[in-house]
Design a protein around this motif. Structure first.
Motif, PDB file in Angstrom:
ATOM      1  N   VAL A 127       0.850  -1.207   0.000  1.00 38.95           N
ATOM      2  CA  VAL A 127       0.000   0.000   0.000  1.00 38.95           C
ATOM      3  C   VAL A 127       0.878   1.246   0.000  1.00 38.95           C
ATOM      4  O   VAL A 127       0.645   2.193  -0.767  1.00 38.95           O
ATOM      5  CB  VAL A 127      -0.947  -0.002   1.227  1.00 38.95           C
TER       6      VAL A 127
ATOM      7  N   VAL B 110       4.044   1.569  -0.986  1.00 41.21           N
ATOM      8  CA  VAL B 110       4.772   1.743  -2.257  1.00 41.21           C
ATOM      9  C   VAL B 110       3.802   2.189  -3.366  1.00 41.21           C
ATOM     10  O   VAL B 110       4.131   3.074  -4.167  1.00 41.21           O
ATOM     11  CB  VAL B 110       5.497   0.437  -2.641  1.00 41.21           C
ATOM     12  N   GLN B 111       2.610   1.605  -3.382  1.00 41.56           N
ATOM     13  CA  GLN B 111       1.613   2.001  -4.403  1.00 41.56           C
ATOM     14  C   GLN B 111       1.221   3.466  -4.218  1.00 41.56           C
ATOM     15  O   GLN B 111       1.032   4.185  -5.202  1.00 41.56           O
ATOM     16  CB  GLN B 111       0.354   1.118  -4.302  1.00 41.56           C
ATOM     17  N   THR B 112       1.083   3.866  -2.944  1.00 38.65           N
ATOM     18  CA  THR B 112       0.736   5.270  -2.666  1.00 38.65           C
ATOM     19  C   THR B 112       1.827   6.188  -3.201  1.00 38.65           C
ATOM     20  O   THR B 112       1.541   7.176  -3.891  1.00 38.65           O
ATOM     21  CB  THR B 112       0.574   5.489  -1.141  1.00 38.65           C
TER      22      THR B 112
ATOM     23  N   VAL C 130       3.470   9.472  -9.975  1.00 38.55           N
ATOM     24  CA  VAL C 130       2.823   9.556 -11.295  1.00 38.55           C
ATOM     25  C   VAL C 130       1.970  10.828 -11.375  1.00 38.55           C
ATOM     26  O   VAL C 130       2.007  11.562 -12.375  1.00 38.55           O
ATOM     27  CB  VAL C 130       1.935   8.317 -11.553  1.00 38.55           C
ATOM     28  N   PHE C 131       1.221  11.075 -10.305  1.00 39.56           N
ATOM     29  CA  PHE C 131       0.355  12.260 -10.281  1.00 39.56           C
ATOM     30  C   PHE C 131       1.178  13.535 -10.429  1.00 39.56           C
ATOM     31  O   PHE C 131       0.847  14.432 -11.212  1.00 39.56           O
ATOM     32  CB  PHE C 131      -0.461  12.260  -8.983  1.00 39.56           C
TER      33      PHE C 131
ATOM     34  N   ILE D 242       4.229  13.881 -11.680  1.00 38.44           N
ATOM     35  CA  ILE D 242       4.848  13.972 -13.017  1.00 38.44           C
ATOM     36  C   ILE D 242       3.810  14.425 -14.053  1.00 38.44           C
ATOM     37  O   ILE D 242       4.048  15.337 -14.846  1.00 38.44           O
ATOM     38  CB  ILE D 242       5.466  12.614 -13.435  1.00 38.44           C
TER      39      ILE D 242
ATOM     40  N   ALA E 251       4.015   5.475  -5.473  1.00 34.64           N
ATOM     41  CA  ALA E 251       4.033   5.367  -6.946  1.00 34.64           C
ATOM     42  C   ALA E 251       2.954   6.241  -7.563  1.00 34.64           C
ATOM     43  O   ALA E 251       3.210   6.987  -8.518  1.00 34.64           O
ATOM     44  CB  ALA E 251       3.833   3.916  -7.365  1.00 34.64           C
ATOM     45  N   PHE E 252       1.761   6.188  -6.970  1.00 35.59           N
ATOM     46  CA  PHE E 252       0.669   7.007  -7.516  1.00 35.59           C
ATOM     47  C   PHE E 252       0.972   8.491  -7.369  1.00 35.59           C
ATOM     48  O   PHE E 252       0.730   9.284  -8.301  1.00 35.59           O
ATOM     49  CB  PHE E 252      -0.656   6.658  -6.822  1.00 35.59           C
ATOM     50  N   LEU E 253       1.507   8.864  -6.192  1.00 32.96           N
ATOM     51  CA  LEU E 253       1.819  10.288  -5.980  1.00 32.96           C
ATOM     52  C   LEU E 253       2.879  10.772  -6.969  1.00 32.96           C
ATOM     53  O   LEU E 253       2.791  11.886  -7.487  1.00 32.96           O
ATOM     54  CB  LEU E 253       2.287  10.512  -4.533  1.00 32.96           C
TER      55      LEU E 253
END
Lengths: 166, 280
Positions: free
Chosen positions: A13, A15-17, A23-24, A26, A19-21
């Motif tokens: 969770v 790492v995914q958080t 991506v968001f 960028i 990763a999403f942040l």
């Protein structure tokens, strides 16, 4: 609870958080802002262009109205000028006619005077001719030599008598 | 013959019941081939992150290609991306009003990220990271935090706390503060990520399981189950879009609930009102 534990793995969770942040961040920084600003700029430009086209249309309409109005004025002016020219033409023609009439009248009067004068001259000449003729005739009749002055007086008296009688 | 096939299926199901519920992806295959390799073991352990990362890379790549040769008159990929962005822009501003335009990057990222993660499970040797609850929970948590931060920014901390306390108007309201506070914390802080993540996870994982089961049936019954698998794939494509859209839609509606009313009262449509009522 076992189901939650089996399916929600905290490390994943986290790492995914992250990763999403990432991506968001960028995408927001390098994709969304440029695309949205480009769309906004295009929208604004299209609106401006439409507004400009509308203004140009209005301007053209106004110019067309002005042009038609000018054209109408020009036509009216032309018509008025033609009318004025016609009237002036008529006036000049009338003047020329009057002048011609007056000139012809004058010439007629003058000719009449000349004719009268010529008649008078002819009458006088004829009177002299007649007097002269009558003198010669009477000379022959009475065989009396008469002076020129006597002849003249006598003849004139006779003529006047004749005229009075006629 | 059917009994034999059913028995074989049962045995196979028993064998694989603890192992797989989805079609194998390339990391699973590599792991089966090289179980001792630490790198492959690491990838296998973090395969959801790997596939989520691939989806993110694809979004970034498409964005890069679209923005590489940005022209005033768009063509090909720029046109495609601009159509998608315009659609999301129209959808979000339809619910949140012009004021909500600044939330488009977040909501749009959620939509495309989830959509690509959903669809990646339909590509052979790939996997949907959204079929794991951890992935959907992470995205839902970020959404919830984003919504709460937006609520605090838009309303101010005092109004936000007042809203969380149930906006007490009289003594009765003040007495009810602890109850309303607990209720709002449960509803807005716990229920939102829970409902968002569980809905997405349950749908996508059940789609993947359905495809897996039809694929399994294909092994035993040649021909007929293939049609079912095609049907399941079509269904999965539709649901991938629907689930991504629903996630974005609900996030938008939750956002509209925390925005000050005067900001979006004028522009919100009847549809958004209905949606709010459904969500409440």
């Amino acid at each position: 609870m076992e189901f939650f534990k089996a399916n929600i793995i905290p490390s994943e969770v986290l790492v995914q958080t992250i990763a999403f942040l990432v991506v968001f961040w960028i995408l927001k920084r390098f994709a969304w802002k440029p695309i949205l600003s480009s769309l906004e700029a295009r929208r604004t430009k299209i609106e401006e262009e439409f507004s400009r086209i509308e203004n140009a249309k209005k301007e053209i309409e106004s110019l067309k109205k002005d042009y038609l109005s000018h054209l109408q004025n020009i036509e009216e002016e032309g018509r008025a000028k033609i009318q004025a020219a016609i009237e002036e033409g008529h006036h000049i023609a009338r003047e020329i006619q009057n002048n011609a009439r007056q000139a012809s009248q004058e010439r007629l009067e003058k000719t009449k005077g000349d004719i009268q004068l010529e008649i008078e001259k002819a009458r006088i000449a004829l009177r002299h001719e007649i007097a002269d003729l009558a003198l010669r005739v009477s000379e022959k009749i009475i065989n009396e030599e008469m002076t020129e002055e006597k002849h003249q007086d006598k003849i004139l008296k006779i003529i006047e008598e004749i005229e009075r009688n006629t | 013959m059917l009994q034999n096939a059913a028995q074989q299926m049962t045995e196979h199901a028993e064998e694989t019941s603890h192992a797989a519920h989805e079609l194998p992806n390339f990391i699973t295959l590599l792991y089966q081939k090289f179980p001792e390799n630490p790198a492959i073991h690491f990838l296998h352990q973090w395969e959801n992150i790997v596939f989520a990362g691939l989806a993110a890379c694809l979004i970034c790549l498409v964005s890069f290609l679209a923005l590489r040769q940005k022209t005033k008159i768009p063509s090909s990929i720029q046109n495609f991306v601009e159509i998608l962005v315009s659609s999301i822009d129209a959808f979000v501003t339809g619910i949140l009003g012009e004021h909500g335009r600044r939330h488009i990057p977040f909501l749009g990222t959620i939509f495309f990220y989830i959509l690509l993660m959903n669809l990646s499970g339909l590509i052979p040797l790939m996997k949907s990271p959204t079929s794991a609850w951890s992935t959907t929970f992470a995205v839902a948590m970020v959404t919830m935090i984003y919504i709460q931060i937006t609520g605090i920014q838009e309303q101010g901390i005092a109004n936000y706390l007042k809203h969380m306390a149930g906006s007490p108007q009289n003594l009765f309201g003040i007495i009810l503060i602890p109850l309303m506070l607990a209720l709002n914390i449960i509803l807005e802080i716990f229920a939102v990520p829970f409902s968002l993540s569980l809905r997405l996870f349950a749908n996508i994982s059940s789609e993947d399981r359905l495809i897996f089961k039809f694929a399994e049936l294909n092994v035993f019954f040649k021909g007929l189950p293939f049609l079912f698998q095609i049907f399941a794939n079509l269904l999965a494509i539709i649901f991938s879009f629907v689930q991504a859209f629903v996630f974005m839609l609900l996030s938008t509606v939750y956002l509209s609930l925390v925005l000050p009313h005067e900001n979006h009262e004028e522009s919100k449509t009847d549809a958004s009102q209905d949606l709010k009522q459904v969500v409440i």
